[in-house]
Design an enzyme around this catalytic site. Structure first.
Site, PDB file in Angstrom:
ATOM      1  N   ARG A 104      -6.340  -8.748  46.549  1.00  0.00           N
ATOM      2  CA  ARG A 104      -6.008  -7.431  46.253  1.00  0.00           C
ATOM      3  C   ARG A 104      -7.030  -6.483  46.026  1.00  0.00           C
ATOM      4  O   ARG A 104      -7.887  -6.587  45.063  1.00  0.00           O
ATOM      5  CB  ARG A 104      -4.805  -7.341  45.179  1.00  0.00           C
ATOM      6  CG  ARG A 104      -4.394  -5.879  44.794  1.00  0.00           C
ATOM      7  CD  ARG A 104      -3.155  -6.213  43.705  1.00  0.00           C
ATOM      8  NE  ARG A 104      -1.919  -7.083  44.167  1.00  0.00           N
ATOM      9  CZ  ARG A 104      -1.197  -7.192  43.273  1.00  0.00           C
ATOM     10  NH1 ARG A 104      -1.038  -6.722  42.014  1.00  0.00           N
ATOM     11  NH2 ARG A 104      -0.123  -8.046  43.699  1.00  0.00           N
ATOM     12  N   THR A 108      -6.883   0.325  45.493  1.00  0.00           N
ATOM     13  CA  THR A 108      -5.808   0.769  46.099  1.00  0.00           C
ATOM     14  C   THR A 108      -4.457  -0.284  45.776  1.00  0.00           C
ATOM     15  O   THR A 108      -3.314  -0.223  45.939  1.00  0.00           O
ATOM     16  CB  THR A 108      -5.795   0.637  47.619  1.00  0.00           C
ATOM     17  OG1 THR A 108      -5.845  -0.936  48.139  1.00  0.00           O
ATOM     18  CG2 THR A 108      -6.966   1.354  48.051  1.00  0.00           C
ATOM     19  N   ASP A 200       0.764 -18.734  37.010  1.00  0.00           N
ATOM     20  CA  ASP A 200       0.044 -18.739  38.171  1.00  0.00           C
ATOM     21  C   ASP A 200      -0.123 -19.905  38.880  1.00  0.00           C
ATOM     22  O   ASP A 200      -0.882 -20.987  38.235  1.00  0.00           O
ATOM     23  CB  ASP A 200      -1.518 -18.353  37.701  1.00  0.00           C
ATOM     24  CG  ASP A 200      -2.563 -17.855  38.826  1.00  0.00           C
ATOM     25  OD1 ASP A 200      -2.574 -18.740  39.743  1.00  0.00           O
ATOM     26  OD2 ASP A 200      -2.771 -16.680  39.040  1.00  0.00           O
ATOM     27  N   ASP A 203      -3.806 -21.274  39.904  1.00  0.00           N
ATOM     28  CA  ASP A 203      -4.395 -21.906  38.712  1.00  0.00           C
ATOM     29  C   ASP A 203      -3.882 -23.379  38.311  1.00  0.00           C
ATOM     30  O   ASP A 203      -4.604 -24.183  37.676  1.00  0.00           O
ATOM     31  CB  ASP A 203      -4.432 -20.980  37.230  1.00  0.00           C
ATOM     32  CG  ASP A 203      -5.303 -19.632  37.513  1.00  0.00           C
ATOM     33  OD1 ASP A 203      -6.065 -19.634  38.454  1.00  0.00           O
ATOM     34  OD2 ASP A 203      -4.963 -18.714  36.802  1.00  0.00           O
TER      35      ASP A 203
END
Length: 209
Positions: A104, A108, A200, A203
């Protein structure tokens, strides 16, 4: 409009509960994700076409059914999607595996492709795009767009946990793509995490923080 399938098989639901548990360690988490993925693969391939062949049993000749040889491609979104690949390959050992790496952009907030390697005949394959979490739908939509740009014509999205926001985002951007989920959760929180979710997935799969 693509269909949304939430799998209600007792084995899937039991194993989803175990991966939600914060006390489940990385080793067991990886094993459970692989097992759930294999069960999802069973459901996702329910509509594969068959043809009749003649086979000789120890008793007599008979007509039975086999897969028509439709080509399958499994495409994980890096890195968490890697945890789902082996489960699919257990049932689909002849499938080719591609990879899509996304990150990402911090300014933006849009997904950017950093790695893309697909089978050379991607346009002839039924592609299963796999990623444990369907949260905002941003990564899934970007990955589907990249696959289409490479000529893909048949794409199914397979995730462990999704939420209404992510499902809606994919349906609005890619209305022909069917979505398969082990569970649909309540919502996204202010940090774009699925609630209740499982944290997550990357993770937890790889033991990182």
């Amino acid at each position: 409009m693509g269909k949304v399938f939430e799998m209600d098989h007792p084995l899937i639901q039991h194993k989803v509960t175990l991966i939600r548990d914060k006390n489940t360690g990385s080793k067991e988490f990886r094993e459970l994700v692989r097992e759930i993925s294999m069960l999802l693969a069973y459901e996702v391939t329910r509509d594969l076409p068959l043809e009749e062949v003649e086979v000789e049993t120890p008793v007599q000749k008979t007509v039975s059914k086999v897969l028509t040889g439709r080509k399958i491609g499994i495409v994980p979104i890096l890195r968490a999607g890697l945890g789902m690949v082996d489960g699919f390959l257990n049932l689909l050992p002849a499938a080719k595996v591609g990879h899509i790496g996304l990150y990402r952009d911090p300014e933006t907030l849009l997904p950017v492709e950093y790695y893309l390697k697909l089978p050379s005949d991607v346009e002839e394959r039924d592609l299963l795009l796999v990623d444990p979490m369907l949260a905002t739908g941003g990564s899934a939509n970007a990955a589907i767009g990249f696959l289409k740009a490479k000529g893909a014509k048949s794409i199914k999205l397979v995730c462990l946990i999704g939420c209404p926001e992510g499902i809606q985002a994919v349906q609005e951007a890619h209305e022909e793509v069917d979505i398969y989920l082990a569970a649909v959760d309540e919502k996204l929180n202010e940090h774009a995490y699925i609630v209740p979710g499982l944290g997550d997935a990357g993770d937890r799969l790889f033991g990182t923080k």
